[in-house]
Scaffold this motif. Structure first.
Motif, PDB file in Angstrom:
ATOM      1  N   SER A   1       0.823  -1.202   0.000  1.00  0.00           N
ATOM      2  CA  SER A   1       0.000   0.000   0.000  1.00  0.00           C
ATOM      3  C   SER A   1       0.861   1.257   0.000  1.00  0.00           C
TER       4      SER A   1
ATOM      5  N   ASN B   1       0.899   5.338   7.024  1.00  0.00           N
ATOM      6  CA  ASN B   1       0.280   5.166   8.332  1.00  0.00           C
ATOM      7  C   ASN B   1       1.247   5.683   9.389  1.00  0.00           C
TER       8      ASN B   1
ATOM      9  N   SER C   1       4.039   1.831   5.766  1.00  0.00           N
ATOM     10  CA  SER C   1       2.885   1.246   5.105  1.00  0.00           C
ATOM     11  C   SER C   1       3.131  -0.236   4.943  1.00  0.00           C
TER      12      SER C   1
ATOM     13  N   LYS D   1       8.478   7.549  -1.215  1.00  0.00           N
ATOM     14  CA  LYS D   1       7.220   7.195  -1.870  1.00  0.00           C
ATOM     15  C   LYS D   1       7.108   7.840  -3.247  1.00  0.00           C
TER      16      LYS D   1
END
Length: 93
Positions: A2, A6, A63, A89
């Motif tokens: 994902s 988080n 993540s 990312k």
């Protein structure tokens, strides 16, 4: 894996550094999960196993199954880790 970032904040009641971290994240509009370790030695045992420390705040960013733990006290460490995570990312896109 994902791409959703988080964040988990390990904190305790009465901890001014913990409140500083949560306020910083709230001001940036960054959602996070809070784990309160107040009077919960079993949760401190998890921190000990993961990072070799029992103090809070600890901020985990990641993540999927990959998380980075920020254990140093000070917003500058959290800010740097958030920026690095965003760069990683972005590079994967």
């Amino acid at each position: 894996m994902s791409d959703v970032m988080n964040i988990v904040v390990w904190s305790k009641k009465g901890c001014s550094y913990c409140e500083e971290v949560k306020n910083y994240l709230n001001e940036k509009g960054i959602a996070f999960q809070n784990i309160d370790v107040s009077e919960k030695e079993e949760l401190r045992d998890i921190l000990q196993a993961k990072y070799g420390i029992r103090h809070v705040p600890v901020v985990e960013i990641g993540s999927g199954n990959q998380y980075q733990g920020i254990t140093e006290i000070g917003i500058e460490h959290l800010g740097r880790a958030l920026a690095e995570y965003a760069q990683i990312k972005e590079a994967k896109r």
